[in-house]
Design a protein around this motif. Structure first.
Motif, PDB file in Angstrom:
ATOM      1  N   ILE A  62       4.258 -21.639 -14.612  1.00 40.04           N
ATOM      2  CA  ILE A  62       4.993 -20.938 -15.669  1.00 40.04           C
ATOM      3  C   ILE A  62       6.470 -21.317 -15.623  1.00 40.04           C
ATOM      4  CG2 ILE A  62       5.537 -18.710 -16.695  1.00 40.04           C
ATOM      5  CD1 ILE A  62       2.558 -19.435 -16.714  1.00 40.04           C
ATOM      6  N   GLY A  63       7.089 -21.102 -14.474  1.00 41.47           N
ATOM      7  CA  GLY A  63       8.518 -21.375 -14.351  1.00 41.47           C
ATOM      8  C   GLY A  63       8.869 -22.840 -14.499  1.00 41.47           C
ATOM      9  N   ASP A  64       7.985 -23.733 -14.012  1.00 43.14           N
ATOM     10  CA  ASP A  64       8.254 -25.179 -14.085  1.00 43.14           C
ATOM     11  C   ASP A  64       7.648 -25.823 -15.329  1.00 43.14           C
ATOM     12  OD1 ASP A  64       9.717 -25.563 -11.623  1.00 43.14           O
ATOM     13  OD2 ASP A  64       7.856 -25.131 -10.584  1.00 43.14           O
ATOM     14  N   GLU A  65       7.070 -24.999 -16.202  1.00 42.26           N
ATOM     15  CA  GLU A  65       6.502 -25.485 -17.463  1.00 42.26           C
ATOM     16  C   GLU A  65       5.506 -26.626 -17.236  1.00 42.26           C
ATOM     17  OE1 GLU A  65       9.807 -26.464 -19.983  1.00 42.26           O
ATOM     18  OE2 GLU A  65      10.151 -24.372 -20.529  1.00 42.26           O
ATOM     19  N   VAL A  66       4.501 -26.335 -16.431  1.00 36.72           N
ATOM     20  CA  VAL A  66       3.446 -27.300 -16.128  1.00 36.72           C
ATOM     21  C   VAL A  66       2.110 -26.711 -16.556  1.00 36.72           C
ATOM     22  CG1 VAL A  66       2.215 -28.474 -14.263  1.00 36.72           C
ATOM     23  CG2 VAL A  66       4.708 -28.380 -14.236  1.00 36.72           C
ATOM     24  N   ASP A  67       1.266 -27.524 -17.155  1.00 37.18           N
ATOM     25  CA  ASP A  67      -0.039 -27.048 -17.632  1.00 37.18           C
ATOM     26  C   ASP A  67      -1.082 -27.017 -16.519  1.00 37.18           C
ATOM     27  OD1 ASP A  67       0.752 -26.851 -20.430  1.00 37.18           O
ATOM     28  OD2 ASP A  67       0.802 -29.040 -20.399  1.00 37.18           O
ATOM     29  N   VAL A  68      -1.088 -28.065 -15.676  1.00 37.54           N
ATOM     30  CA  VAL A  68      -2.080 -28.185 -14.608  1.00 37.54           C
ATOM     31  C   VAL A  68      -1.375 -28.583 -13.321  1.00 37.54           C
ATOM     32  CG1 VAL A  68      -4.173 -29.341 -13.804  1.00 37.54           C
ATOM     33  CG2 VAL A  68      -3.846 -28.942 -16.256  1.00 37.54           C
ATOM     34  N   ILE A  69      -1.672 -27.877 -12.233  1.00 37.05           N
ATOM     35  CA  ILE A  69      -1.183 -28.316 -10.925  1.00 37.05           C
ATOM     36  C   ILE A  69      -2.384 -28.737 -10.083  1.00 37.05           C
ATOM     37  CG2 ILE A  69       0.919 -26.938 -10.914  1.00 37.05           C
ATOM     38  CD1 ILE A  69      -0.501 -24.906  -9.152  1.00 37.05           C
ATOM     39  N   ILE A  70      -2.239 -29.891  -9.448  1.00 35.78           N
ATOM     40  CA  ILE A  70      -3.266 -30.379  -8.523  1.00 35.78           C
ATOM     41  C   ILE A  70      -2.633 -30.390  -7.143  1.00 35.78           C
ATOM     42  CG2 ILE A  70      -4.748 -32.315  -7.876  1.00 35.78           C
ATOM     43  CD1 ILE A  70      -4.802 -33.120 -10.810  1.00 35.78           C
ATOM     44  N   HIS A  71      -3.198 -29.635  -6.223  1.00 37.08           N
ATOM     45  CA  HIS A  71      -2.621 -29.592  -4.883  1.00 37.08           C
ATOM     46  C   HIS A  71      -3.709 -29.472  -3.830  1.00 37.08           C
ATOM     47  CE1 HIS A  71      -2.071 -24.909  -5.234  1.00 37.08           C
ATOM     48  NE2 HIS A  71      -3.026 -25.336  -6.021  1.00 37.08           N
ATOM     49  N   ILE A  72      -3.301 -29.737  -2.581  1.00 37.07           N
ATOM     50  CA  ILE A  72      -4.222 -29.697  -1.446  1.00 37.07           C
ATOM     51  C   ILE A  72      -3.972 -28.400  -0.702  1.00 37.07           C
ATOM     52  CG2 ILE A  72      -5.002 -30.888   0.630  1.00 37.07           C
ATOM     53  CD1 ILE A  72      -3.749 -33.453  -0.503  1.00 37.07           C
ATOM     54  N   THR A  73      -4.934 -27.504  -0.744  1.00 39.29           N
ATOM     55  CA  THR A  73      -4.742 -26.195  -0.143  1.00 39.29           C
ATOM     56  C   THR A  73      -6.078 -25.504   0.073  1.00 39.29           C
ATOM     57  OG1 THR A  73      -3.702 -24.022  -0.433  1.00 39.29           O
ATOM     58  CG2 THR A  73      -4.473 -25.129  -2.426  1.00 39.29           C
ATOM     59  N   ASP A  74      -6.125 -24.661   1.088  1.00 34.18           N
ATOM     60  CA  ASP A  74      -7.289 -23.798   1.281  1.00 34.18           C
ATOM     61  C   ASP A  74      -7.013 -22.391   0.773  1.00 34.18           C
ATOM     62  OD1 ASP A  74      -9.140 -25.593   2.369  1.00 34.18           O
ATOM     63  OD2 ASP A  74      -8.222 -25.463   4.348  1.00 34.18           O
ATOM     64  N   ALA A  75      -5.828 -22.202   0.189  1.00 29.66           N
ATOM     65  CA  ALA A  75      -5.458 -20.895  -0.365  1.00 29.66           C
ATOM     66  C   ALA A  75      -4.895 -21.090  -1.765  1.00 29.66           C
ATOM     67  CB  ALA A  75      -4.435 -20.199   0.539  1.00 29.66           C
ATOM     68  N   PRO A  76      -5.764 -21.301  -2.770  1.00 28.76           N
ATOM     69  CA  PRO A  76      -5.293 -21.497  -4.143  1.00 28.76           C
ATOM     70  C   PRO A  76      -4.409 -20.346  -4.618  1.00 28.76           C
ATOM     71  CG  PRO A  76      -7.635 -21.972  -3.957  1.00 28.76           C
ATOM     72  CD  PRO A  76      -7.229 -21.355  -2.659  1.00 28.76           C
ATOM     73  N   THR A  77      -3.486 -20.659  -5.505  1.00 32.53           N
ATOM     74  CA  THR A  77      -2.553 -19.663  -6.025  1.00 32.53           C
ATOM     75  C   THR A  77      -3.299 -18.575  -6.785  1.00 32.53           C
ATOM     76  OG1 THR A  77      -0.879 -21.396  -6.245  1.00 32.53           O
ATOM     77  CG2 THR A  77      -0.484 -19.328  -7.426  1.00 32.53           C
ATOM     78  N   GLU A  78      -3.056 -17.326  -6.403  1.00 30.55           N
ATOM     79  CA  GLU A  78      -3.728 -16.215  -7.068  1.00 30.55           C
ATOM     80  C   GLU A  78      -3.230 -16.074  -8.506  1.00 30.55           C
ATOM     81  OE1 GLU A  78      -3.329 -12.630  -4.850  1.00 30.55           O
ATOM     82  OE2 GLU A  78      -4.365 -13.406  -3.070  1.00 30.55           O
ATOM     83  N   GLY A  79      -4.127 -15.613  -9.365  1.00 30.74           N
ATOM     84  CA  GLY A  79      -3.780 -15.400 -10.762  1.00 30.74           C
ATOM     85  C   GLY A  79      -3.963 -16.618 -11.643  1.00 30.74           C
ATOM     86  N   LEU A  80      -4.359 -17.753 -11.024  1.00 30.22           N
ATOM     87  CA  LEU A  80      -4.595 -18.971 -11.793  1.00 30.22           C
ATOM     88  C   LEU A  80      -6.065 -19.360 -11.698  1.00 30.22           C
ATOM     89  CD1 LEU A  80      -1.584 -21.204 -10.650  1.00 30.22           C
ATOM     90  CD2 LEU A  80      -1.717 -19.777 -12.706  1.00 30.22           C
ATOM     91  N   VAL A  81      -6.581 -20.012 -12.724  1.00 26.12           N
ATOM     92  CA  VAL A  81      -7.917 -20.601 -12.638  1.00 26.12           C
ATOM     93  C   VAL A  81      -7.883 -21.691 -11.574  1.00 26.12           C
ATOM     94  CG1 VAL A  81      -9.718 -21.874 -13.866  1.00 26.12           C
ATOM     95  CG2 VAL A  81      -8.394 -20.128 -15.065  1.00 26.12           C
ATOM     96  N   ALA A  82      -8.875 -21.724 -10.701  1.00 24.68           N
ATOM     97  CA  ALA A  82      -8.920 -22.722  -9.625  1.00 24.68           C
ATOM     98  C   ALA A  82     -10.224 -23.507  -9.711  1.00 24.68           C
ATOM     99  CB  ALA A  82      -8.796 -22.055  -8.261  1.00 24.68           C
TER     100      ALA A  82
END
Length: 304
Positions: free
Chosen positions: A141-161
């Protein structure tokens, strides 16, 4: 014949058409990348299911039986209809358009995602894709990005994962280095080796290993520190020392034998490992370019 019995025969029908069109089992086998015997078995299965001889074969030639000619024409029509269905689906690509902003880690983008993204751009030319590479956390939201792809075992809450794949960390060295300095057989042995670190923070010099319930932390040191995986990889290949990499950054060099994994029975702790996840904001209406991009990337990883 009911549908449940018919569906498995569709691939056999397509192979049968290819055999007739190409004039031989071997030509079809080369085209499909299988053995001639596999092609022959497919045709035999079709004949047995239809209870009719479709091809009359001798050692020198092959020709359609009278029933085979009729079946060939109908199967050929079926294959042409399938091609039309694919063309119809692909024609919709021109309708998918609009901006798409994607963020992903630097190394993952450079070494894995770029070929997929280039193919995506060619496939969907009306999508205007902007790629932002960054290793720090991106707020969609703050960085105005549609899709984030990252390496994590704890996806960001509140987002579709959407999980795409999974990577681990690998400790490795070149065969030349191990021949000169010996191969560690326990994590504590690494303390006496030349270890090439990231150097982004003090914890990068503490390598952690686990094996079932055993946990070992090793303070390492070395003659070269660099926070760039490709440069560090070149140093390891050159025989400078031991280092730790995300699996995607080193796998092809492990496969080729340029580097050798050490302590394979131990799990290496640290960042840049875990699930590769694509995330985007929840919404009742997901823009077509977002869904199309995530589906595309997920399928490409599945193919690999």
């Amino acid at each position: 014949m009911d549908t449940n019995r018919l569906i498995p025969l569709l691939s056999e029908m397509a192979i049968f058409v290819n055999v007739v069109d190409s004039g031989s089992f071997s030509n079809t086998a080369k085209k499909l990348g299988v053995s001639p015997s596999s092609v022959s078995r497919s045709v035999t299965r079709l004949e047995e299911a239809l209870e009719e001889k479709l091809l009359e074969r001798t050692t020198r030639q092959m020709r359609l039986s009278s029933t085979g000619q009729e079946v060939y024409q109908l199967c050929s029509d079926m294959l042409n209809s399938a091609k039309l269905a694919v063309s119809a689906a692909q024609s919709d690509r021109s309708r998918i358009s609009g901006p798409l902003r994607v963020a992903a880690p630097k190394a993952l983008s450079r070494q894995v995602l770029m070929p997929m993204i280039l193919e995506f751009i060619e496939t969907y030319p009306n999508i205007l894709l902007q790629l932002k590479v960054a290793d720090h956390y991106i707020d969609p939201i703050g960085d105005e990005v549609d899709v984030i792809i990252h390496i994590t075992d704890a996806p960001t809450e509140g987002l579709v994962a959407r999980k795409i794949t999974q990577y681990r960390l690998v400790a490795c060295a070149s065969a030349d280095y191990l021949a000169k300095h010996g191969t560690p057989i326990h994590p504590e042995d690494i303390a006496s080796h030349n270890c090439l670190c990231l150097g982004e923070n003090p914890r990068d010099r503490v390598w952690e290993f686990t094996n079932n319930q055993k946990k070992v932390s090793v303070n390492v040191s070395g003659s070269f520190t660099v926070n760039h995986s490709e440069i560090r990889r070149e140093a390891v290949i050159s025989g400078i020392g031991i280092s730790v990499f995300p699996e995607f950054a080193i796998q092809q060099y492990l496969d080729s034998g340029k580097v050798i994994e050490i302590l394979p029975d131990w799990h290496v702790g640290g960042r840049y490992q875990g699930q590769v996840v694509a995330q985007y904001p929840q919404s009742k209406f997901i823009p077509a370019q977002i869904k199309t991009f995530v589906d595309f990337i997920q399928e490409k990883f599945r193919e690999q």
